[in-house]
Motif scaffolding. Structure first.
Motif, PDB file in Angstrom:
ATOM      1  N   ARG A 180     -71.435  -9.508 134.379  1.00  0.00           N
ATOM      2  CA  ARG A 180     -71.747  -9.315 136.029  1.00  0.00           C
ATOM      3  C   ARG A 180     -71.832  -7.940 136.231  1.00  0.00           C
ATOM      4  O   ARG A 180     -70.809  -7.248 135.952  1.00  0.00           O
ATOM      5  CB  ARG A 180     -70.753 -10.036 136.856  1.00  0.00           C
ATOM      6  N   ALA A 181     -72.554  -7.600 137.398  1.00  0.00           N
ATOM      7  CA  ALA A 181     -72.688  -6.357 137.895  1.00  0.00           C
ATOM      8  C   ALA A 181     -73.148  -6.536 139.402  1.00  0.00           C
ATOM      9  O   ALA A 181     -74.064  -6.895 139.523  1.00  0.00           O
ATOM     10  CB  ALA A 181     -73.468  -5.233 136.866  1.00  0.00           C
ATOM     11  N   TYR A 182     -72.328  -5.988 140.288  1.00  0.00           N
ATOM     12  CA  TYR A 182     -72.560  -6.153 141.530  1.00  0.00           C
ATOM     13  C   TYR A 182     -71.940  -5.067 142.508  1.00  0.00           C
ATOM     14  O   TYR A 182     -70.947  -4.421 142.048  1.00  0.00           O
ATOM     15  CB  TYR A 182     -72.012  -7.490 142.099  1.00  0.00           C
ATOM     16  N   LYS A 183     -72.437  -5.001 143.744  1.00  0.00           N
ATOM     17  CA  LYS A 183     -71.934  -3.925 144.680  1.00  0.00           C
ATOM     18  C   LYS A 183     -70.747  -4.657 145.739  1.00  0.00           C
ATOM     19  O   LYS A 183     -71.244  -5.694 146.234  1.00  0.00           O
ATOM     20  CB  LYS A 183     -72.887  -3.143 145.391  1.00  0.00           C
ATOM     21  N   ASP A 184     -69.882  -4.226 145.538  1.00  0.00           N
ATOM     22  CA  ASP A 184     -68.793  -4.806 146.570  1.00  0.00           C
ATOM     23  C   ASP A 184     -67.759  -3.743 146.816  1.00  0.00           C
ATOM     24  O   ASP A 184     -66.778  -3.331 146.207  1.00  0.00           O
ATOM     25  CB  ASP A 184     -68.125  -5.983 146.171  1.00  0.00           C
ATOM     26  N   VAL A 185     -67.999  -2.903 148.110  1.00  0.00           N
ATOM     27  CA  VAL A 185     -67.441  -1.651 148.238  1.00  0.00           C
ATOM     28  C   VAL A 185     -67.547  -0.633 147.396  1.00  0.00           C
ATOM     29  O   VAL A 185     -68.113   0.301 147.687  1.00  0.00           O
ATOM     30  CB  VAL A 185     -65.795  -1.998 148.511  1.00  0.00           C
ATOM     31  N   GLY A 186     -67.581  -0.971 146.013  1.00  0.00           N
ATOM     32  CA  GLY A 186     -67.789  -0.229 145.233  1.00  0.00           C
ATOM     33  C   GLY A 186     -68.616  -0.718 144.108  1.00  0.00           C
ATOM     34  O   GLY A 186     -68.854  -2.023 144.443  1.00  0.00           O
ATOM     35  N   LEU A 187     -68.993  -0.106 143.072  1.00  0.00           N
ATOM     36  CA  LEU A 187     -69.926  -0.797 141.896  1.00  0.00           C
ATOM     37  C   LEU A 187     -68.622  -1.637 141.166  1.00  0.00           C
ATOM     38  O   LEU A 187     -67.743  -0.990 140.436  1.00  0.00           O
ATOM     39  CB  LEU A 187     -70.717   0.019 141.242  1.00  0.00           C
ATOM     40  N   LYS A 188     -68.957  -2.805 140.860  1.00  0.00           N
ATOM     41  CA  LYS A 188     -67.999  -3.647 139.883  1.00  0.00           C
ATOM     42  C   LYS A 188     -68.921  -4.302 138.889  1.00  0.00           C
ATOM     43  O   LYS A 188     -69.852  -4.735 139.167  1.00  0.00           O
ATOM     44  CB  LYS A 188     -67.229  -4.896 140.926  1.00  0.00           C
ATOM     45  N   ILE A 189     -68.323  -4.184 137.781  1.00  0.00           N
ATOM     46  CA  ILE A 189     -68.702  -4.664 136.789  1.00  0.00           C
ATOM     47  C   ILE A 189     -67.615  -5.663 135.946  1.00  0.00           C
ATOM     48  O   ILE A 189     -66.718  -5.415 135.775  1.00  0.00           O
ATOM     49  CB  ILE A 189     -69.442  -4.115 135.406  1.00  0.00           C
ATOM     50  N   VAL A 190     -68.081  -6.939 135.427  1.00  0.00           N
ATOM     51  CA  VAL A 190     -67.086  -7.749 134.686  1.00  0.00           C
ATOM     52  C   VAL A 190     -67.707  -7.746 133.053  1.00  0.00           C
ATOM     53  O   VAL A 190     -68.840  -7.938 132.825  1.00  0.00           O
ATOM     54  CB  VAL A 190     -67.139  -8.871 135.305  1.00  0.00           C
ATOM     55  N   THR A 191     -66.657  -7.662 132.242  1.00  0.00           N
ATOM     56  CA  THR A 191     -67.144  -7.901 130.583  1.00  0.00           C
ATOM     57  C   THR A 191     -66.491  -8.938 130.224  1.00  0.00           C
ATOM     58  O   THR A 191     -65.429  -9.683 130.813  1.00  0.00           O
ATOM     59  CB  THR A 191     -66.461  -6.750 129.944  1.00  0.00           C
ATOM     60  N   ASN A 192     -67.029  -9.600 128.815  1.00  0.00           N
ATOM     61  CA  ASN A 192     -66.647 -10.870 128.322  1.00  0.00           C
ATOM     62  C   ASN A 192     -65.204 -10.598 127.502  1.00  0.00           C
ATOM     63  O   ASN A 192     -64.792 -11.785 127.072  1.00  0.00           O
ATOM     64  CB  ASN A 192     -67.658 -11.374 127.332  1.00  0.00           C
ATOM     65  N   GLU A 193     -64.639  -9.460 127.413  1.00  0.00           N
ATOM     66  CA  GLU A 193     -63.322  -9.336 126.711  1.00  0.00           C
ATOM     67  C   GLU A 193     -62.903  -7.745 127.228  1.00  0.00           C
ATOM     68  O   GLU A 193     -63.698  -7.004 127.896  1.00  0.00           O
ATOM     69  CB  GLU A 193     -63.552  -9.261 125.264  1.00  0.00           C
ATOM     70  N   ASP A 194     -61.553  -7.486 127.042  1.00  0.00           N
ATOM     71  CA  ASP A 194     -60.924  -6.249 127.541  1.00  0.00           C
ATOM     72  C   ASP A 194     -61.763  -5.131 126.972  1.00  0.00           C
ATOM     73  O   ASP A 194     -61.938  -5.341 125.554  1.00  0.00           O
ATOM     74  CB  ASP A 194     -59.668  -6.188 127.000  1.00  0.00           C
ATOM     75  N   ALA A 195     -62.036  -4.180 127.886  1.00  0.00           N
ATOM     76  CA  ALA A 195     -62.831  -3.085 127.454  1.00  0.00           C
ATOM     77  C   ALA A 195     -62.619  -1.868 128.031  1.00  0.00           C
ATOM     78  O   ALA A 195     -61.950  -1.948 129.244  1.00  0.00           O
ATOM     79  CB  ALA A 195     -64.283  -3.679 127.271  1.00  0.00           C
ATOM     80  N   GLU A 196     -63.274  -0.848 127.653  1.00  0.00           N
ATOM     81  CA  GLU A 196     -63.192   0.491 128.436  1.00  0.00           C
ATOM     82  C   GLU A 196     -64.775   0.586 128.869  1.00  0.00           C
ATOM     83  O   GLU A 196     -65.553   0.384 128.023  1.00  0.00           O
ATOM     84  CB  GLU A 196     -62.783   1.569 127.777  1.00  0.00           C
TER      85      GLU A 196
END
Length: 303
Positions: free
Chosen positions: A247-263
């Motif tokens: 996922r990638a979306y704007k909510d106050v800032g830019l937020k992205i979600v990954t399918n596993e722990d990541a940098e």
């Protein structure tokens, strides 16, 4: 004496070895001499030791005693078992007296004194006795402790086999933690192998491991005979797939979600850039929650 030797393949020396010597016919007027002991004076001993076996090496057939204070031979309280026959000499051509030293001061220095009397088969009037004691110091020690072992938890890698380093840290004991450590993957007595980097306070062993769960056992021993044991459990996970942005979306800032722990990092100029370059330029997402490393956040700047 003329000596010839032959090995197991039948080879023998052509010229014999010749030994010439004389036996002094005069009376023995010198006292026996202690050449050494099986434990070097000043050596540490186990922290819980109660009795220490000892061997004393003498230059001629003798009877020996030991005491906690330096005193005349006849006044010494503890007798030793001594070899007095010529065929009983050791490889260093010395005669051996054996006994057990009793440790009364645990964790402290213990001193022992030895004296010997030669020619056991002769009348007392012809025997010579040491007039100066041979001193032996045994140093007390603390219990050896293993402070930590590793690795722990889960180790991730991206190749079929990854390098894992076993590590142990020791403290206290006879030499403030200096010891030799061994490792085993079964814990069975005869399965322990000395670690590659040891005989110190920190001990290391590198292994090449595949994906799976592992358990390793450690046993460490110091110069005084103190020992300590520990074990560690860890998992190895081989991950050949890169993380996916789900996922990638704007909510106050830019937020992205990954399918596993990541940098995650970003660029404002191009899709073609090196990950490390973005890190060096501080173009890095932070975690919305430090404990949730699948959710990433960066400030939104409209310009």
């Amino acid at each position: 004496l003329f000596v010839r030797c032959r090995d197991k393949n039948g080879n023998e020396n052509v010229d014999e070895f010749v030994f010439n010597f004389c036996v002094d016919p005069s009376k023995d007027t010198t006292p026996p001499r202690i050449e050494g002991t099986s434990i070097i004076s000043g050596s540490p001993i186990r922290h819980d030791a109660e009795e220490i076996p000892i061997e004393v090496y003498i230059n001629e057939p003798s009877e020996c005693k030991w005491s906690r204070t330096s005193k005349n031979y006849d006044d010494m309280e503890n007798e030793m078992e001594c070899a007095t026959e010529t065929f009983q000499i050791n490889a260093e051509l010395n005669y051996v007296c054996a006994g057990n030293l009793t440790i009364t001061e645990k964790g402290e220095d213990n001193k022992f004194f030895f004296r010997c009397k030669d020619q056991p088969s002769k009348p007392e009037s012809e025997r010579n006795v040491m007039v100066q004691s041979y001193e032996l110091l045994l140093k007390g020690s603390q219990e050896l402790n293993i402070l930590n072992v590793g690795p722990n938890g889960t180790i991730f890698g991206s190749t079929d086999t990854i390098e894992v380093e076993l590590n142990v840290r020791t403290d206290d004991g006879a030499e403030e933690g200096k010891a030799i450590c061994y490792f085993s993957n079964t814990g069975e007595t005869d399965s322990y192998i000395a670690m590659f980097e040891t005989d110190n306070f920190v001990h290391k062993q590198k292994l090449d491991l595949i994906s799976g769960d592992y358990e390793y056992f450690f046993r460490c021993i110091d110069r005084g005979g103190n020992s300590a044991e520990a074990k560690t459990e860890f998992g190895v996970v081989i991950d050949k797939e890169p993380p996916i942005v789900t996922r990638a979306y704007k909510d106050v800032g830019l937020k992205i979600v990954t399918n596993e722990d990541a940098e995650c990092v970003y660029s404002l100029n191009s899709c073609n850039y090196e990950f490390d370059d973005a890190v060096n330029n501080k173009l890095v997402f932070i975690y919305s929650n430090p404990s949730l490393k699948k959710q990433h956040f960066v400030e939104w700047k409209p310009n």
